[in-house]
Design a protein around this motif. Structure first.
Motif, short mmCIF file in Angstrom:
data_model
loop_
_atom_site.label_atom_id
_atom_site.label_comp_id
_atom_site.label_asym_id
_atom_site.label_seq_id
_atom_site.Cartn_x
_atom_site.Cartn_y
_atom_site.Cartn_z
N ASN A 1 0.81 -1.22 0.00
CA ASN A 1 0.00 0.00 0.00
C ASN A 1 0.85 1.27 0.00
O ASN A 1 0.32 2.36 -0.17
N LYS A 2 2.13 1.13 0.22
CA LYS A 2 2.98 2.31 0.18
C LYS A 2 4.31 1.97 -0.47
O LYS A 2 4.74 0.81 -0.50
N SER A 3 4.95 3.00 -0.99
CA SER A 3 6.23 2.82 -1.68
C SER A 3 7.16 3.97 -1.34
O SER A 3 6.75 4.99 -0.79
N THR A 4 8.41 3.78 -1.70
CA THR A 4 9.42 4.83 -1.58
C THR A 4 9.98 5.12 -2.95
O THR A 4 10.32 4.18 -3.69
N THR A 5 10.09 6.39 -3.31
CA THR A 5 10.68 6.78 -4.59
C THR A 5 11.99 7.51 -4.33
O THR A 5 12.02 8.50 -3.58
N ILE A 6 13.05 7.01 -4.93
CA ILE A 6 14.39 7.56 -4.72
C ILE A 6 14.84 8.30 -5.98
O ILE A 6 14.90 7.70 -7.06
N PRO A 7 15.15 9.59 -5.89
CA PRO A 7 15.65 10.31 -7.07
C PRO A 7 17.09 9.92 -7.37
O PRO A 7 17.90 9.71 -6.46
N LEU A 8 17.41 9.81 -8.65
CA LEU A 8 18.76 9.44 -9.08
C LEU A 8 19.34 10.50 -10.02
O LEU A 8 20.00 10.18 -11.01
N ASN A 9 19.09 11.75 -9.70
CA ASN A 9 19.59 12.86 -10.54
C ASN A 9 20.98 13.27 -10.08
O ASN A 9 21.20 14.39 -9.61
N PHE A 10 21.93 12.35 -10.21
CA PHE A 10 23.28 12.64 -9.75
C PHE A 10 24.13 13.31 -10.82
O PHE A 10 25.27 13.68 -10.56
N ILE A 11 23.60 13.44 -12.04
CA ILE A 11 24.29 14.21 -13.08
C ILE A 11 23.48 15.48 -13.33
O ILE A 11 22.30 15.40 -13.70
N ARG A 12 24.09 16.62 -13.14
CA ARG A 12 23.35 17.87 -13.24
C ARG A 12 22.98 18.16 -14.70
O ARG A 12 23.72 17.82 -15.63
N ASN A 13 21.84 18.81 -14.86
CA ASN A 13 21.43 19.27 -16.18
C ASN A 13 22.32 20.42 -16.63
O ASN A 13 22.85 21.17 -15.79
N ILE A 14 22.46 20.59 -17.92
CA ILE A 14 23.29 21.66 -18.47
C ILE A 14 22.47 22.48 -19.45
O ILE A 14 21.82 21.92 -20.35
N ASP A 15 22.48 23.81 -19.28
CA ASP A 15 21.81 24.71 -20.21
C ASP A 15 22.77 25.11 -21.31
O ASP A 15 23.91 25.53 -21.04
N ILE A 16 22.33 24.97 -22.56
CA ILE A 16 23.15 25.34 -23.71
C ILE A 16 22.42 26.43 -24.48
O ILE A 16 21.23 26.29 -24.81
N ASP A 17 23.11 27.53 -24.75
CA ASP A 17 22.51 28.66 -25.46
C ASP A 17 22.63 28.50 -26.96
O ASP A 17 23.68 28.06 -27.47
N TYR A 18 21.57 28.87 -27.67
CA TYR A 18 21.53 28.81 -29.13
C TYR A 18 20.96 30.11 -29.69
O TYR A 18 20.28 30.86 -28.98
N LYS A 19 21.22 30.32 -30.96
CA LYS A 19 20.56 31.41 -31.67
C LYS A 19 20.34 30.99 -33.11
O LYS A 19 21.16 30.30 -33.72
N ILE A 20 19.20 31.38 -33.64
CA ILE A 20 18.87 31.12 -35.03
C ILE A 20 18.27 32.37 -35.63
O ILE A 20 17.80 33.27 -34.92
N GLU A 21 18.29 32.45 -36.94
CA GLU A 21 17.71 33.60 -37.63
C GLU A 21 16.35 33.22 -38.18
O GLU A 21 16.20 32.21 -38.86
#
Length: 512
Positions: A358-378
């Motif tokens: 009836n119950k569970s445990t959820t463990i996050p595994l986000n041990f690699i950080r996200n990276i923002d990459i900037d772009y531009k287009i015309e």
């Protein structure tokens, strides 16, 4: 059904409802691409009709995006705007208030718009980003598909010896999962593309048995030697099939699953198996998977939540429990005490104790950080420069296995060349072991001495000593190794064209 949808599009076009016709046509050929030239020709007519008053077309498309609850229609509208090279309009859609469920997209609606824009400037699906240290090892970092970051061990870091296989079953077609029946001494294979289950003599490797599945998209396999029954999933019809291990005759089509049941793991002591339900893929820009899978499952399966795993009574041949999980629980396992699911899209691990489901445990595994990459287009229509940022992340949950004696769960990392160690009692990550690139599945021997990790893009299996928590050997396989099976000392590794067979009984001595 496809013909009816095609005729509806023709009627819409005849009535001057050009935008509605075009949106429906794009959804049609993505969902059922083998339609001949009629769909494509009518789509071309609709595009040209929409171009005659583009300002009106653009307004209707943006309004459609705001009002629809169907993510495939949102994607069709954005594809049309991109084909008209109206990139400013695409960028403006990022800030719209929409009704569509954001969880239909990998990282949400706004990120999905950024993904569309990223693909306009994307040139290389394995774009080299540079080197970095990951868990004290040097890795090469690559950007994939305009959205993901993959970490691959530098060649100088991959030092364990590579062992050639003893034997091979060469079929020239993909094998998804394997099992071994010690009573008949047969290896049992599921062939997803052909809809067949095959039985091979374990000594001679000659084909002895064949079962033609009622549905295609065959995935996992599980057997119960005492009951003399086997079980496999037919993903495209969202059912599990049971069959007789001796005759290879179908016994029953088991219902009660949601969309796309996949892997199967068995606890024979309690006559119970577990399978995860993949659900619809997250919709990606201009992709066909979402639409095609949307049409395939049965109406009953469509109504059930896909973020679940199911327990099946192998004797009664029926679903006995549906347990909530995260998105795309591709990895599942069951032991005497636990049931667990690795959630591919969410980078989480869900654990249930079988004494209290009836119950569970959820463990996050986000041990690699996200990276923002900037772009531009015309923007080609206005000549203005459009600046935007795309968030890249890594998928770190693909395969899992429960080590009940050690009270651990091993998690293979996919985009990260790591085997993650989760302590069940602490409900946290307690270690990581570098392995070869794109770890897909992981299993362990009965003594929990060695773990075996199939590395999908390196055509190898990393062997990890669980006392030393270190990769000590690699086993060569065929292309794109997937789910693993350990039958005593025999390791079966299904891959793109058959099965690689390794006798791992002597490895302990060679490892010292």
């Amino acid at each position: 059904m496809p013909q009816e949808r095609f005729e509806k599009c023709q009627t819409l076009l005849d009535r001057g409802q050009d935008v509605a016709a075009l949106v429906n046509l794009l959804c049609l050929w993505r969902g059922d691409p083998v339609r001949g030239n009629d769909v494509y020709q009518l789509t071309d007519v609709a595009f040209k009709s929409c171009l005659t008053d583009y300002a009106k077309t653009r307004d209707q498309l943006i309004q459609w995006i705001q009002e629809t609850e169907a993510p495939e229609e949102v994607d069709a509208c954005l594809t049309i705007l991109i084909n008209f090279k109206d990139y400013s309009a695409v960028r403006s859609c990022r800030d719209l208030k929409v009704k569509v469920d954001s969880s239909s997209f990998y990282m949400g609606y706004a990120d999905y718009i950024d993904h569309h824009l990223t693909l306009l400037v994307w040139k290389d699906d394995n774009y080299y980003m540079g080197d970095t240290q990951l868990r004290n090892i040097k890795t090469n970092v690559y950007a994939l598909s305009g959205s993901y970051l993959a970490f691959v061990r530098d060649k100088e870091e991959t030092t364990p010896p590579l062992i050639e296989p003893e034997r091979e079953i060469d079929l020239g077609t993909r094998v998804w999962a394997t099992a071994f029946d010690p009573v008949t001494r047969r290896y049992i294979l599921t062939l997803p593309d052909e809809g067949r289950v095959l039985g091979f003599n374990a000594e001679t490797l000659e084909e002895e048995m064949e079962l033609i599945s009622p549905g295609k998209g065959l995935r996992g396999i599980g057997i119960h030697t005492g009951l003399r029954r086997g079980f496999f999933n037919a993903e495209f019809i969202s059912t599990m099939i049971s069959f007789d291990l001796d005759t290879f005759k179908v016994r029953k089509e088991i219902a009660g699953f949601s969309r796309r049941p996949e892997r199967i793991y068995v606890n024979q002591a309690t006559n119970t198996l577990v399978t995860g339900n993949l659900g619809l893929p997250t919709i990606v820009p201009c992709g066909t998977d979402y639409q095609s899978f949307l049409l395939r499952p049965s109406p009953e399966a469509n109504k059930r939540k896909s973020k679940t795993m199911n327990l099946v009574d192998m004797e009664k041949e029926e679903v006995i429990q549906t347990l909530p999980t995260g998105r795309r629980p591709t990895a599942v396992d069951i032991s005497a005490k636990y049931v667990a699911a690795g959630n591919f899209y969410d980078n989480t691990l869900t654990i249930y104790e079988r004494s209290n489901l009836n119950k569970s445990t959820t463990i996050p595994l986000n041990f690699i950080r996200n990276i923002d990459i900037d772009y531009k287009i015309e923007d080609e229509s206005s000549g203005k420069e459009i600046n935007f940022t795309k968030k890249f992340r890594s998928r770190v949950v693909e395969g899992i296995t429960i080590l009940e004696k050690r009270n651990l769960i091993l998690v293979s990392g996919y985009d990260a060349c790591l085997l993650t160690i989760v302590d069940i009692g602490k409900r946290s990550v307690v270690g990581m072991v570098p392995v070869d690139a794109v770890p897909f599945d992981v299993i362990a021997d009965e003594a929990e001495k060695f773990a075996y990790v199939s590395c999908n893009k390196m055509n190898s299996v990393s062997v990890v000593d669980l006392d030393k928590m270190k990769e000590v050997y690699r086993l060569k396989t065929g292309d794109s190794p997937q789910d693993l099976t350990l039958a005593g000392n025999i390791l079966l590794v299904p891959h793109a064209t058959g099965v690689t067979i390794h006798d791992v009984g002597g490895l302990a001595g060679r490892m010292g």
